[in-house]
Design a protein around this motif. Structure first.
Motif, PDB file in Angstrom:
ATOM      1  N   LEU A 622     -38.166 -37.613  59.437  1.00 15.64           N
ATOM      2  CA  LEU A 622     -38.959 -36.572  60.087  1.00 15.64           C
ATOM      3  C   LEU A 622     -38.343 -35.187  59.921  1.00 15.64           C
ATOM      4  O   LEU A 622     -39.029 -34.180  60.121  1.00 15.64           O
ATOM      5  N   GLU A 623     -37.066 -35.118  59.549  1.00 15.49           N
ATOM      6  CA  GLU A 623     -36.486 -33.812  59.225  1.00 15.49           C
ATOM      7  C   GLU A 623     -37.174 -33.196  58.008  1.00 15.49           C
ATOM      8  O   GLU A 623     -37.257 -31.973  57.887  1.00 15.49           O
ATOM      9  N   LYS A 624     -37.668 -34.032  57.119  1.00 16.08           N
ATOM     10  CA  LYS A 624     -38.388 -33.529  55.942  1.00 16.08           C
ATOM     11  C   LYS A 624     -39.684 -32.829  56.340  1.00 16.08           C
ATOM     12  O   LYS A 624     -40.237 -32.044  55.572  1.00 16.08           O
ATOM     13  N   LEU A 625     -40.146 -33.096  57.553  1.00 14.50           N
ATOM     14  CA  LEU A 625     -41.365 -32.462  58.068  1.00 14.50           C
ATOM     15  C   LEU A 625     -41.045 -31.371  59.075  1.00 14.50           C
ATOM     16  O   LEU A 625     -41.924 -30.902  59.792  1.00 14.50           O
ATOM     17  N   GLY A 626     -39.776 -30.981  59.138  1.00  9.18           N
ATOM     18  CA  GLY A 626     -39.377 -29.918  60.051  1.00  9.18           C
ATOM     19  C   GLY A 626     -39.004 -30.397  61.433  1.00  9.18           C
ATOM     20  O   GLY A 626     -38.770 -29.585  62.338  1.00  9.18           O
ATOM     21  N   GLY A 627     -38.941 -31.712  61.638  1.00 11.69           N
ATOM     22  CA  GLY A 627     -38.593 -32.257  62.953  1.00 11.69           C
ATOM     23  C   GLY A 627     -37.121 -32.603  63.047  1.00 11.69           C
ATOM     24  O   GLY A 627     -36.286 -32.099  62.299  1.00 11.69           O
ATOM     25  N   GLY A 628     -36.807 -33.500  63.949  1.00 12.94           N
ATOM     26  CA  GLY A 628     -35.420 -33.899  64.144  1.00 12.94           C
ATOM     27  C   GLY A 628     -35.313 -34.886  65.278  1.00 12.94           C
ATOM     28  O   GLY A 628     -36.309 -35.347  65.834  1.00 12.94           O
ATOM     29  N   ALA A 634     -37.006 -39.912  66.961  1.00 11.36           N
ATOM     30  CA  ALA A 634     -37.185 -38.556  66.437  1.00 11.36           C
ATOM     31  C   ALA A 634     -38.658 -38.172  66.509  1.00 11.36           C
ATOM     32  O   ALA A 634     -39.534 -39.008  66.765  1.00 11.36           O
ATOM     33  N   GLY A 635     -38.924 -36.895  66.298  1.00 11.17           N
ATOM     34  CA  GLY A 635     -40.298 -36.399  66.338  1.00 11.17           C
ATOM     35  C   GLY A 635     -40.461 -35.218  65.399  1.00 11.17           C
ATOM     36  O   GLY A 635     -39.491 -34.586  64.979  1.00 11.17           O
ATOM     37  N   ALA A 636     -41.709 -34.938  65.059  1.00 15.03           N
ATOM     38  CA  ALA A 636     -42.014 -33.795  64.191  1.00 15.03           C
ATOM     39  C   ALA A 636     -43.463 -33.391  64.407  1.00 15.03           C
ATOM     40  O   ALA A 636     -44.270 -34.156  64.952  1.00 15.03           O
TER      41      ALA A 636
END
Length: 664
Positions: A622-628, A634-636
């Motif tokens: 989800l970091e690839k989608l700007g989340g964390g 995790a969430g985004a």
């Protein structure tokens, strides 16, 4: 070509003057005037003939000049030393010169699409360029700067546009530039995350071998890429190499971390590395400082990963394994003492969590409010509104702690009373853009960050105190620990203890995930303060519609890649995020499912909740989608995308993540 013809205007004035003179003479000397009139008539005739001859001569000269120019232009075009081609507005070739034909190596290219002949050619991008604004194109082994010149073919109907493309060979420059980039110096810092733990747990007879093998692996690995390694502490190394070596290491996903982790020389626990790299520093000092910032982020994210500082952003490699807990109570005691002093130094203290707060965010805020009250300072919780995740807790607050309810203010209200002397404590989040009221960060320079999420590239600028522990189960756990070191008595009320316990419960999924010894110690502190687990469980009760919607998400879910579940909450509702999170948790109860993702509509965004059993890092995905978030939670949010588009994007990222994992 424009030119000026000879006309009567050039001699008109003189003839008029002569004519007037003849009329005046005729009044006194008619005979003489008659002779002068004949002469004037001859001058008029002679002048008209001369004008006609001059105009014909000029026309012949201009025609000859045009012919010479056209001949010179044609000669220049046909013999131009670099490739040139004419294309129409559909990208079809209408004319070309010999160098262009030689470049392509084709025989018949007229009426063919240039995009089909040159793979790197983008007609849409080219047409957006201004006149003579170049576009870079690679063809075969050569690099070109292509300059467009836009014309209109007026001979055809509709004024079809013709684009002239001048291909300037830029290969020598590009090769030299790439060589310069490859030789650019790169600074990397390597830390052995668990050096002391490995050393202390390894039998004495194997310890020297293990420590020597770590040195040997690191030195030989970077030596293979022409790097220089210098060990400056027992567990720390500095590496100097060039950009070319770094690119080769990146292509292998920093497999040094895997080699060290798989090392078995008598050590009982696996060895993990953190690597910080800078490839954007102007000087060696800049590179070292940026590499230090990168390795701080790697350690803040739990270690066992590499972080590359590329200027304004960071690239992450690794981080797929669960972080090994290495917190100690000394640090908690130091943080508690420092926080007590900061609160004492300020008259007003503001506490702020993240947007769409959950039990951990609001529960830890309640705990910090107890610390502020113990120091007899004025405190405020910044909360812009309730949501279904915390509604039950807020109802309990109205009933059991009405005084604390009075301290809850909105971001706008906080902006009006906050000044540079105020202290702002940010909980359960470290990203400025995700705070409940980001504008408050600009109103004071005294900011404290307490969070348990793995550190991301975005971070609050220059906090005076940071307590970032990705090994902790929750921020509520950290706050509970800090409270025990801020004074002899925590003075926690029953409601406050239950709010903190609720925060720990929600992030550990009832003490089943990310739970360590310190988690149970914090829970025991809260239990002794009067927390009732039955009441805490009641805080998580949902209404009937929530259960129904959650069941619909689970029913419509699908399994992809044999081990990942994806569900969608099609209807937009107030508690969409809560339902998505709970549904993602439930999907993990399905056999063979290792991770789950649930998409839900949130205004004009698509919210994604990710959960994992630990084998798959939903945080990295989800970091690839700007989340964390965490390895297991995790969430985004995806903006400007439909539910279908967001799911396709998520699926592609998961596919890439799994393939990279197989390569490792």
């Amino acid at each position: 070509m424009k030119y000026k013809m000879f006309t009567w205007a050039d001699t008109k004035l003189y003839l008029i003057v002569i004519g007037l003179s003849v009329l005046i003479i005729a009044f006194f000397q008619p005979i003489f005037a008659f002779i002068m009139g004949i002469i004037l008539a001859y001058l008029v005739y002679y002048n008209s003939k001369k004008i006609e001859e001059k105009n014909k001569e000029l026309a012949r000269y201009v025609e000859g000049l045009s012919q010479n120019f056209d001949s010179a232009a044609k000669h220049a075009i046909f013999n131009m030393p670099f490739p040139m081609v004419f294309i129409d507005n559909e990208g079809k070739i209408t004319w070309y010169n010999t160098p262009f034909l030689t470049l392509l190596g084709e025989e018949e290219i007229v009426n063919k699409s240039i995009s089909e002949l040159v793979d790197d050619f983008n007609l849409t991008e080219l047409l957006k360029k201004k006149e003579n604004e170049s576009v870079s194109i690679k063809y075969m082994d050569k690099y070109f700067q292509v300059y467009p010149n836009f014309l209109e073919d007026k001979k055809t109907s509709g004024k079809r546009k013709i684009t002239v493309l001048y291909w300037v060979d830029d290969t020598d420059y590009v090769v030299l530039r790439n060589e310069h980039i490859r030789e650019k110096t790169v600074v990397a810092l390597v830390d052995v995350d668990n050096y002391d733990d490995v050393k202390n747990s390894t039998p004495d007879i194997h310890r020297p071998i293990v420590l020597a093998e770590i040195d040997q692996l690191i030195n030989s690995y970077f030596g293979e890429y022409q790097g220089i390694v210098r060990k400056y502490e027992n567990d720390k190394y500095m590496v100097i190499l060039n950009q070319g070596g770094l690119e080769a290491i990146k292509s292998k996903n920093f497999d040094l971390m895997d080699q060290v982790r798989d090392m078995s020389m008598g050590n009982i626990i696996p060895i993990t590395l953190s690597i910080g790299v800078c490839q954007a520093g102007e000087t060696l000092l800049d590179s070292y400082e940026n590499a230090s910032a990168a390795i701080d982020i790697a350690l803040g994210r739990g270690g066992d990963q590499a972080v590359i500082n590329v200027g304004n952003t960071f690239d992450f490699y690794g981080g797929k394994s669960k972080a090994v807990e290495k917190r100690n109570k000394v640090k908690a005691r130091v943080i508690g003492d420092a926080l007590r002093q900061l609160i004492d130094q300020n008259e007003r203290v503001f506490v702020m969590g993240h947007q769409n707060p959950d039990m951990d965010s609001i529960g830890s805020s309640v705990g910090i409010m107890r610390a502020i009250t113990n120091r007899k300072k004025e405190g405020f919780i910044v909360l812009n509104g309730e949501n279904p995740s915390i509604r039950n807790l807020m109802e309990r607050m109205r009933k059991d702690s009405p005084d604390m309810l009075k301290s809850i203010i909105t971001g706008n209200e906080a902006s009006e009373i906050m000044d540079e002397k105020s202290l702002l404590i940010v909980l359960d989040n470290h990203k400025p853009s995700l705070t409940e009221a980001p504008e408050l960060l600009e109103l004071t320079q005294k900011v404290v960050v307490i969070d348990h999420h793995r550190r991301g590239a975005e971070f609050i600028n220059n906090p005076v105190l940071t307590y970032l522990e990705p090994y902790a189960s929750s921020t509520a756990e950290l706050v509970t620990e800090v409270l025990t070191y801020m004074g002899d008595e925590t003075n926690l009320t029953k409601f406050e203890a239950e709010a903190l316990l609720a925060g720990i419960t929600v992030d550990t999924k009832n003490f089943s995930f990310q739970t360590g010894v310190r988690t149970f110690e914090a829970a025991s502190v809260l239990k002794r303060a009067g927390a009732d687990t039955t009441i805490v469980k009641q805080l998580f009760r949902d209404d009937f519609s929530t259960f129904v919607n959650k069941a619909e998400v689970i029913k419509s879910s699908k399994i992809i890649f044999d081990r990942i579940a994806i569900g969608r909450l099609e209807k937009q509702m107030e508690d969409s995020i809560l339902i998505a999170a709970q549904a993602a948790n439930e999907l993990l109860n399905i056999n063979d499912v290792e991770a789950s993702f649930v998409l839900s509509q949130l205004d004009e965004k698509i919210h994604i909740s990710g959960r994992s059993l630990g084998g798959i890092s939903v945080q990295l995905i989800l970091e690839k989608l700007g989340g964390g978030g965490h390895l297991t939670s995790a969430g985004a949010q995806v903006e400007k995308a439909s539910m279908k588009e967001a799911e396709k994007l998520l699926t592609d990222i998961i596919d890439k993540y799994l393939k990279e994992g197989e390569k490792r």
